[in-house]
Design an enzyme around this catalytic site. Structure first.
Site, PDB file in Angstrom:
ATOM      1  N   HIS A 291      20.933  16.664  15.503  1.00  0.00           N
ATOM      2  CA  HIS A 291      20.768  16.928  16.945  1.00  0.00           C
ATOM      3  C   HIS A 291      20.199  15.694  17.631  1.00  0.00           C
ATOM      4  O   HIS A 291      19.014  15.618  17.937  1.00  0.00           O
ATOM      5  CB  HIS A 291      19.879  18.147  17.162  1.00  0.00           C
ATOM      6  CG  HIS A 291      20.533  19.437  16.768  1.00  0.00           C
ATOM      7  ND1 HIS A 291      20.317  20.026  15.540  1.00  0.00           N
ATOM      8  CD2 HIS A 291      21.419  20.233  17.425  1.00  0.00           C
ATOM      9  CE1 HIS A 291      21.027  21.148  15.461  1.00  0.00           C
ATOM     10  NE2 HIS A 291      21.704  21.296  16.583  1.00  0.00           N
ATOM     11  N   HIS A 295      25.368  13.237  18.669  1.00  0.00           N
ATOM     12  CA  HIS A 295      25.936  14.591  18.763  1.00  0.00           C
ATOM     13  C   HIS A 295      26.262  14.929  20.218  1.00  0.00           C
ATOM     14  O   HIS A 295      27.319  15.503  20.503  1.00  0.00           O
ATOM     15  CB  HIS A 295      24.940  15.608  18.191  1.00  0.00           C
ATOM     16  CG  HIS A 295      25.310  17.036  18.458  1.00  0.00           C
ATOM     17  ND1 HIS A 295      26.423  17.641  17.904  1.00  0.00           N
ATOM     18  CD2 HIS A 295      24.716  17.983  19.234  1.00  0.00           C
ATOM     19  CE1 HIS A 295      26.492  18.890  18.318  1.00  0.00           C
ATOM     20  NE2 HIS A 295      25.479  19.135  19.131  1.00  0.00           N
ATOM     21  N   HIS A 335      23.199  19.524  26.790  1.00  0.00           N
ATOM     22  CA  HIS A 335      23.152  20.811  26.082  1.00  0.00           C
ATOM     23  C   HIS A 335      22.138  20.856  24.944  1.00  0.00           C
ATOM     24  O   HIS A 335      21.712  21.944  24.546  1.00  0.00           O
ATOM     25  CB  HIS A 335      24.549  21.166  25.551  1.00  0.00           C
ATOM     26  CG  HIS A 335      24.876  20.538  24.231  1.00  0.00           C
ATOM     27  ND1 HIS A 335      25.278  19.229  24.106  1.00  0.00           N
ATOM     28  CD2 HIS A 335      24.832  21.045  22.966  1.00  0.00           C
ATOM     29  CE1 HIS A 335      25.495  18.957  22.828  1.00  0.00           C
ATOM     30  NE2 HIS A 335      25.234  20.041  22.118  1.00  0.00           N
ATOM     31  N   ASP A 446      30.649  22.057  20.410  1.00  0.00           N
ATOM     32  CA  ASP A 446      29.326  21.997  19.792  1.00  0.00           C
ATOM     33  C   ASP A 446      29.392  22.186  18.280  1.00  0.00           C
ATOM     34  O   ASP A 446      28.591  21.600  17.540  1.00  0.00           O
ATOM     35  CB  ASP A 446      28.429  23.073  20.412  1.00  0.00           C
ATOM     36  CG  ASP A 446      26.969  22.902  20.042  1.00  0.00           C
ATOM     37  OD1 ASP A 446      26.544  21.748  19.818  1.00  0.00           O
ATOM     38  OD2 ASP A 446      26.250  23.912  19.982  1.00  0.00           O
TER      39      ASP A 446
END
Length: 552
Positions: A291, A295, A335, A446
């Site tokens: 993360h 990403h 996000h 995602d």
């Protein structure tokens, strides 16, 4: 009114087809012709064989279809009990169940016809008690809810085949079996003390690292926006390569898209201000294995490819606008900002301040949104303000919120089921719910690294596994029991784990989107198949006994 009350309550014991239910609730099953006399109203309806008379506050004694079906001399309570008994879960054979279902469907279809007629008469009669109409509406709403649940159940049964799929999906979305015992209660105080010490230590580390974001923002000046990337090709950009070159993949990708689509002509924010904001967002991503800013850049690239490919298809002509791209870019960029490399389940179990603040619901997703919008406000950058008369900024912000919340794996099944139903329902692609589609695109991006070339996907798989195990270690240190996927001693081998992830999590998510993409889905699909074959080959090599048995 007594007849309406009786037939309404009788209908609670069974379920109605959506069309019949809508007719009952909306009062449009059939047109009626009404003639009024001094003491009597006679209404002739297309779905009634005889005129139905209505006197005063009551309805005529003319028997309805359901009355004729239950013509035996018995009390109202006995008739209700007889219908209710047919709906109780009994140990019956398949043939008996089919016969009773057929009978109940016939009963209910007649009941709905009768209810629809009497409902319209009651609504049209000013002398009918308002409480009666209110009670009828409540009953119809409850039956409608049951119908929607049945439709949802049907789609779920078609989407998730077998217990193995459920087991793998539950493993990846964090569901676990929870057992209560005296031993767990005894351990509770010790665990909570460790949790308190854990978060106290995290707070100290945060204070020591304060100011690093400002230094990172300063180091990113005069960058991003000048690099031309092949954004339209599925494998045209490698975020790992950008990371090695300038350590700012998110800013590079975002500003390349901004320039490529000439978004400055749409947004009221100046290009320099946009670059300043996206650099600040990138600095908010921490140096975690998975993360991280790479990403975020990868999710942006995949989301853009899906959006651009759909926009280019004839059946989607005029469906998307540049405003839609703006909200998609913002949602993808923010996000996972500030992600702590642990999941929502960990934050809830350890009673973190974030979990308390957001009531244990989509904790990280709400945190990402709040962080990004607070940053936008503090910097005074009107990123979502545009030069068009509509839609309003509040609507765009709400769409960003919905997309980021859709990345919560807790709603994975629901989102996939809804998107699959939407794709099958609308042959005319212009009728597809745009908000549902854009949420599905973000969610797919995602979790979509298995759609990338083999070497990129395997790198991502190793990174996310490393984060999982690190979280599992932290849970053990706190006296908690991690799920098998997060326990380095109990987790299945990586090839087997990835095969389950690809087959039961990614494949169902990609399926409805691929149906919309057409030929543009070929390259991602090919990469997916190559990744599945690669993991299968590794699994076979590591487990020759299983190969001999014909397993995977």
């Amino acid at each position: 009114s007594s007849t309406l009350r009786r037939t309404t309550k009788e209908s609670l014991a069974c379920s109605a087809p959506p069309r019949a239910l809508r007719a009952a609730s909306m009062g449009n099953a059939a047109p009626c012709c009404r003639t009024e006399a001094k003491d009597q109203v006679i209404t002739q309806c297309e779905d009634a064989s005889e005129p139905i008379q209505q006197r005063g506050l009551g309805l005529s004694p003319t028997p309805s279809p359901i009355n004729r079906l239950n013509s035996s001399p018995s009390s109202r309570a006995e008739r209700i009990e007889r219908v209710r008994a047919k709906t109780q879960p009994l140990h019956v054979t398949s043939s008996q169940n089919e016969e009773e279902l057929e009978e109940l469907l016939g009963v209910f279809e007649l009941t709905c016809t009768s209810i629809a007629t009497r409902y319209r008469l009651a609504v049209a009669n000013p002398k009918v008690e308002p409480d009666l109409i209110k009670r009828a509406d409540e009953v119809l709403a409850r039956v409608g809810h049951q119908m929607r649940r049945l439709q949802h159940f049907k789609v779920r049964g078609q989407t998730w085949q077998g217990g193995e799929a459920d087991r793998w999906v539950n493993m990846f979305i964090g569901n676990r079996k929870r057992f209560k015992s005296l031993a767990e209660i005894v351990r509770k105080v010790q665990v909570e003390n460790r949790i308190v010490r854990h978060w106290q230590g995290q707070a100290k580390c945060a204070k020591l690292s304060k100011g690093s974001s400002d230094n990172l923002i300063a180091s990113l000046e005069n960058s991003a926006g000048g690099t031309k990337l092949d954004l339209e090709a599925w494998d045209g950009v490698d975020v790992f390569k950008i990371e090695k070159e300038n350590q700012q993949p998110l800013a590079t990708v975002f500003m390349s898209m901004w320039q490529h689509k000439q978004m400055s002509s749409l947004s009221k924010a100046r290009k320099s201000k946009v670059a300043d904001y996206i650099r600040a967002v990138e600095s908010g991503y921490k140096e975690h294995p998975y993360h991280n800013r790479m990403h975020a850049a990868e999710v942006m690239l995949m989301s853009y490819y899906f959006w651009s490919s759909l926009s280019a298809r004839p059946e989607f002509k005029g469906y998307f606008t540049e405003v839609d791209l703006l909200v998609l870019m913002v949602a993808a960029a923010i996000h996972d900002i500030g992600h702590p490399a642990v999941n929502n389940d960990f934050l809830v179990k350890t009673r973190s301040s974030l979990a308390i603040r957001y009531h244990d619901r989509s904790v990280l997703e709400n945190f990402h949104l709040a962080t990004a919008f607070e940053l936008m406000k503090d910097k005074g950058i009107p990123l979502l303000e545009h030069n068009l008369p509509s839609p309003p900024v509040a609507s765009l912000r709400n769409r960003v919120v919905e997309m980021v919340l859709a990345t919560d794996m807790a709603i994975h099944k629901t989102l996939v089921e809804d998107m699959e139903m939407e794709e099958k329902r609308h042959e005319n692609r212009q009728d597809i719910d745009k908000r549902l589609l854009e949420k599905s695109l973000i969610h797919l991006a995602d979790i979509g690294h298995p759609l990338r070339p083999v070497h990129q996907h395997q790198d991502w798989a190793k990174r996310v596994t490393q984060e999982f195990f690190t979280q599992g270690d932290r849970e053990k240190d706190l006296g908690l029991t991690p799920i098998a996927l997060f326990d380095r001693k109990q987790a299945p081998p990586m090839p087997k784990s990835q095969i389950g992830f690809l087959k039961f999590v990614v494949a169902p998510t990609f399926k409805p989107v691929a149906a919309l993409l057409g030929e543009a889905a070929n390259k991602p699909q090919k990469c997916f198949e190559q990744n599945l074959q690669s993991w299968q080959a590794i699994a076979d090599k590591e487990d020759p006994v299983n190969v001999a048995a014909g397993g995977c």
